[in-house]
Design an enzyme around this catalytic site. Sequence first.
Site, PDB file in Angstrom:
ATOM      1  N   HIS A  99      -2.802  -4.560   7.997  1.00 39.43           N
ATOM      2  CA  HIS A  99      -3.038  -3.052   8.149  1.00 39.43           C
ATOM      3  C   HIS A  99      -3.489  -3.155   9.489  1.00 39.43           C
ATOM      4  O   HIS A  99      -4.090  -3.783   8.735  1.00 39.43           O
ATOM      5  CB  HIS A  99      -3.253  -2.006   6.872  1.00 39.43           C
ATOM      6  CG  HIS A  99      -4.817  -2.806   7.045  1.00 39.43           C
ATOM      7  ND1 HIS A  99      -4.790  -3.193   6.047  1.00 39.43           N
ATOM      8  CD2 HIS A  99      -6.193  -1.938   7.316  1.00 39.43           C
ATOM      9  CE1 HIS A  99      -5.983  -3.407   5.948  1.00 39.43           C
ATOM     10  NE2 HIS A  99      -6.885  -2.688   6.008  1.00 39.43           N
ATOM     11  N   CYS A 143     -14.732  -0.210   3.620  1.00 36.75           N
ATOM     12  CA  CYS A 143     -14.599  -1.436   3.928  1.00 36.75           C
ATOM     13  C   CYS A 143     -14.458  -0.780   5.805  1.00 36.75           C
ATOM     14  O   CYS A 143     -14.664   0.157   6.171  1.00 36.75           O
ATOM     15  CB  CYS A 143     -13.040  -1.490   3.794  1.00 36.75           C
ATOM     16  SG  CYS A 143     -11.577  -0.598   4.084  1.00 36.75           S
TER      17      CYS A 143
END
Length: 654
Positions: free
Chosen positions: A67, A177
Amino acid sequence: MKIQDLLRKDVMIMDLKATTKEAAIDEMITNLVKHGVVTDFDVFKQGIMNREAQTSTGLGDGIAMPHSKNEAVKEATVLFAKSSKGVDYESLDGQPTDLFFMIAAPEGANDTHLAALAELSKYLLKDGFTDTLRKATTPDDVIAAFDAVEKENEAKAADKSTPVSSERPLIVAVTACTTGIAHTYMAEEALIKKGDEMGVTVRVETNGASGVGNRLTGDEIARAKGVIIAADKAVEMGRFNGKPLISRPVADGIKKSEELINEILDGKASIYNGAGGTAAEAEEENLSLGAAFYKHLMSGVSQMLPFVIGGGILIAISFLIDQFMGVPKDQLSHLGNYHEIAAVFNQLGNAAFGFMISVFAAYIAYSIAEKPGLVAGFTAGAMATSGIAFGRISYYSVASAAELSSNQVASGFLGALVGGFLAGGVILALKKALAFLPKSLEGIKSILLYPLLGVLITGCLMLFVNIPMAAINTALYGFLDSLSGSSAIILGLILGGMMAIDMGGPFNKAAYVFGTSSLTAAALANGGSVVMAAVMAGGMVPPLAVFVATRLFQNKFTEEERDAGLTNIVMGLSFITEGAIPFGAADPARAIPSFMVGSAVTGALVGAFDIKLMAPHGGIFVFPLTSNWVLYLVAIIIGAIISGLLFGALRKAK
């Protein structure tokens, strides 16, 4: 927005041909470009690969979620791809990957699509869901699989007849994250799901790209048996004071959720004491010495960077203003301060620069020992800048200001680096030494004992840390002075290299002082000083080399580093060597030798061309004051390219 709104059937790849990681990424991006989702293949791929360099998005169990939030994306889209052969995607479990969800998010997109992406993470952890996707043969089958799970979730939400037992143990967790898109929510779902299987209620707060979600309440934290931190970035920790706490990478939250929950239930987690010192220990218990050193170092570098950029550019503007408005030759020593408006910019820039070294040391200490480390770290950085050392204390009662100045032993950013780690270590030692005090004195420790003893002990140690740097400065200056009658090429090579060794520290300052001292009245009458020209040219190379490296080797630098590389061209052209400090501090074994080679070559070329300079500072804005500005520019460009290529080639990919 539902995840189905982002899953476009026309971009799905039901039979991925690639068998290697990069080939699979290329195949998916090519399809996004083909359908107009992505406008620039290279830009989007760079974003994807930068993210992969941080942590593989191959999550295990055959699933990968590459991503990027990227300027090359026109609209938020999720590309689904399926491989019949499997791809070696460097997944967290080491197994082949056959299900791919490439997430393309536009730069500046709102939070709606992030919520949908979080939902995608939750779908993938539903029992049997991935098996359904593997059996899908058409895009319609894929959408139908998501629709079926959605209906199931709606039915469960409508059925409130079976409340969760209040007797179930409660564990609170925080997941985060680095990008806050996929792993954050995968870890959330994994912990909740595993908790349900084990008869444990796991309440998870997400620190995602859209901010904090499902924030934990004080009551929940108080009732919890313990805290799980599954994060790759800093999260708010003070609220967990006194609770059993374990801290692991976000990937462990996904793949080792049962192990983390059991560690809390079995009472194996350490008690977190925000004021007392186990926070850093809890976070670093699984880090190697090298990884811990790098983490603390980067904490200081990242906090220092805004001061370098903001202050450096303002100083550069002051030079530009004075150069544009004109400065008499006999006032060149005041370049950047001659006209009032230039002086304002210069003073503002120097004010920011004045904090740079102290902030660097302070946030290294903060990373090691949290908030109590700040004041000790700031003190260490300030002493590294001011140059106070044990041997100088006695001067204060008898020496004049000029004598004090002549005895400066400032150790620069290298001293601050040592001081930051020193300050953090001192605070950790104090936390252990004062652990015997009763809980009723916790406030006294934080407010009084840590600041007082931390500053006192760190300051006393820094008195000795600065002493070796004074000896280095004295030796360097004497050595350079002995070469003043030698070959201009050799002298230029040595001085140019010295400007890049520590970029503002004792080596750099020794070379610069030697260069400015060569601007005598006689030298100015003869067109300037070759020594000063070599010093300034050599000092311009490191930040320009950073610019070259971040442009030619983009996959080896983070997005933040590439942005800093752009600002370094301004600093390099303005003779602000400090712009390269964050890169030198973060990767000294590769950066500093690379910078030294290019700077030394530039200094030698200046000596060989016999180029003279009449100004002590100013970079490109005083090029008209050189004896040959064209050759001067050529020498600097050659050095910057050499250093940039070396730095980029030696640096490991991010």
